[in-house]
Design a protein around this motif. Structure first.
Motif, PDB file in Angstrom:
ATOM      1  N   GLU A 176       0.832  -1.200   0.000  1.00 32.86           N
ATOM      2  CA  GLU A 176       0.000   0.000   0.000  1.00 32.86           C
ATOM      3  C   GLU A 176       0.867   1.251   0.000  1.00 32.86           C
ATOM      4  OE1 GLU A 176      -3.530   2.139  -0.201  1.00 32.86           O
ATOM      5  OE2 GLU A 176      -3.046   0.038  -0.594  1.00 32.86           O
TER       6      GLU A 176
ATOM      7  N   ARG B  49       2.166   1.642  -3.476  1.00 32.33           N
ATOM      8  CA  ARG B  49       1.089   2.047  -4.388  1.00 32.33           C
ATOM      9  C   ARG B  49       0.799   3.539  -4.282  1.00 32.33           C
ATOM     10  NH1 ARG B  49      -4.056   3.237  -4.750  1.00 32.33           N
ATOM     11  NH2 ARG B  49      -4.305   3.241  -2.475  1.00 32.33           N
ATOM     12  N   THR B  50       0.923   4.081  -3.085  1.00 30.89           N
ATOM     13  CA  THR B  50       0.631   5.503  -2.894  1.00 30.89           C
ATOM     14  C   THR B  50       1.829   6.402  -3.193  1.00 30.89           C
ATOM     15  OG1 THR B  50       1.119   5.276  -0.526  1.00 30.89           O
ATOM     16  CG2 THR B  50      -1.186   5.065  -1.212  1.00 30.89           C
TER      17      THR B  50
ATOM     18  N   GLU C 231      -1.862  -7.641  -7.168  1.00 28.78           N
ATOM     19  CA  GLU C 231      -1.683  -6.222  -7.481  1.00 28.78           C
ATOM     20  C   GLU C 231      -0.986  -6.024  -8.823  1.00 28.78           C
ATOM     21  OE1 GLU C 231      -2.179  -6.633  -3.123  1.00 28.78           O
ATOM     22  OE2 GLU C 231      -0.955  -7.652  -4.636  1.00 28.78           O
TER      23      GLU C 231
ATOM     24  N   THR D  47      -3.622  -6.740 -11.604  1.00 28.29           N
ATOM     25  CA  THR D  47      -4.663  -5.714 -11.738  1.00 28.29           C
ATOM     26  C   THR D  47      -4.115  -4.331 -12.046  1.00 28.29           C
ATOM     27  OG1 THR D  47      -4.623  -5.353  -9.331  1.00 28.29           O
ATOM     28  CG2 THR D  47      -6.220  -6.954 -10.198  1.00 28.29           C
TER      29      THR D  47
ATOM     30  N   ARG E  87      -2.376  -2.390 -10.051  1.00 22.86           N
ATOM     31  CA  ARG E  87      -2.224  -1.502  -8.887  1.00 22.86           C
ATOM     32  C   ARG E  87      -0.750  -1.276  -8.580  1.00 22.86           C
ATOM     33  NH1 ARG E  87      -6.514  -0.795  -5.439  1.00 22.86           N
ATOM     34  NH2 ARG E  87      -5.209  -0.973  -3.587  1.00 22.86           N
TER      35      ARG E  87
END
Length: 299
Positions: free
Chosen positions: A230, A233-234, A249, A252, A254
């Protein structure tokens, strides 16, 4: 003195967790029931086994002695059950597995078919970090252990059973996301988010970069892969993870796998057990599945 096996089992679990609450959860009992059994055992033995110092529980000297005996007695009982099962040709009993957290993306897919094929085997799966696994290994608390690299100092028998490539991941909009042939020095110029010190994944990444004579800035250490993914990803940084742990991830979009020279780092998952340990029929059956000798493999 009328000590029961159940009391020894409960005391062993409390000693393992040093928590009445966590022991109760592991045993599917209420916390008061666990506490009452330990107090009853103390009363029968006429000695204090557990003391509270501040907020933490600690074993007394008597507690450590009773724990050693409890483990020996319960191990003998388990051994008796195993020998009887072997004599009767039955595939039943208990399979205790302890796995490092990154293996939780691999092992459940192998356990599912095994559990369906052997419904009379109770499976106890413990997930922890590398240090927790090695502590449980030293105490011989499980049948089999799943980890990346087996330490040379570990008195273990082990087998590799599957590939575990490590990759560099980034957010989809990262400046390096669309590049190929990325030099290690280029990724090392960006902040990295890695697992805690002692993690096998982190150690492998650090060895690679040290071999290239570079040291990426580690701006964040996190103890869980979900948190790392996470954070990446950010846009908080790059990371090195097991490809299997980020498979969803990556599929998809991400996250993206950076095409860095020298990656993926080719590693393997290993299954290990204490040297000289007599594996139960259940453990041997699952070992066969891992090594590709069983009939029920993960798809």
């Amino acid at each position: 003195m009328n000590i029961t096996l159940r009391q020894l089992e409960i005391f062993r679990e409390v000693a393992r967790h040093l928590s009445y609450t966590r022991a109760a959860e592991a045993l599917n009992l209420t916390q008061p029931a666990v506490f009452a059994q330990v107090r009853q055992l103390e009363g029968q033995l006429r000695t204090e086994l557990i003391e509270r110092i501040g907020r933490r529980l600690h074993l007394t000297a008597s507690g450590r002695a009773v724990l050693e005996t409890a483990r020996a007695v319960l191990d003998e009982i388990d051994g008796m059950k195993m020998r009887l099962a072997e004599m009767q040709g039955l595939m039943r009993g208990r399979l205790g597995l302890c796995i490092v957290s990154t293996a939780k993306y691999d092992i459940p897919g192998r356990l599912g078919p095994f559990a369906r094929a052997h419904p009379d085997i109770d499976i106890a799966l413990t997930v922890g970090n590398r240090e927790e696994l090695l502590a449980r290994f030293a105490a011989n608390e499980d049948d089999l252990y799943i980890l990346g690299t087996v330490p040379e100092t570990l008195d273990a028998e082990w087998r590799p059973y599957a590939e575990n490539p490590l990759v560099v991941i980034a957010a989809p909009d990262h400046p390096l996301a669309a590049r190929s042939g990325i030099a290690p020095s280029e990724v090392a110029a960006h902040p990295f988010i890695l697992r805690e010190p002692g993690s096998g994944t982190r150690a492998a990444a650090e060895r690679f970069f040290a071999g290239a004579g570079i040291a990426p800035p580690v701006t964040m250490e996190l103890g869980a892969n979900e948190a790392i993914k996470e954070a990446v990803r950010t846009g908080l940084g790059l990371s090195v993870v097991s490809r299997g742990s980020a498979e969803l991830e990556l599929q998809t979009g991400r996250l993206v796998e950076l095409r860095v020279e020298g990656f993926p780092l080719l590693r393997h998952w290993h299954v290990a057990w204490p040297r000289g340990k007599r594996l139960s029929p259940a453990a041997l059956a699952f070992l066969d599945v891992l090594l590709g000798k069983g009939r029920h493999k993960a798809g």
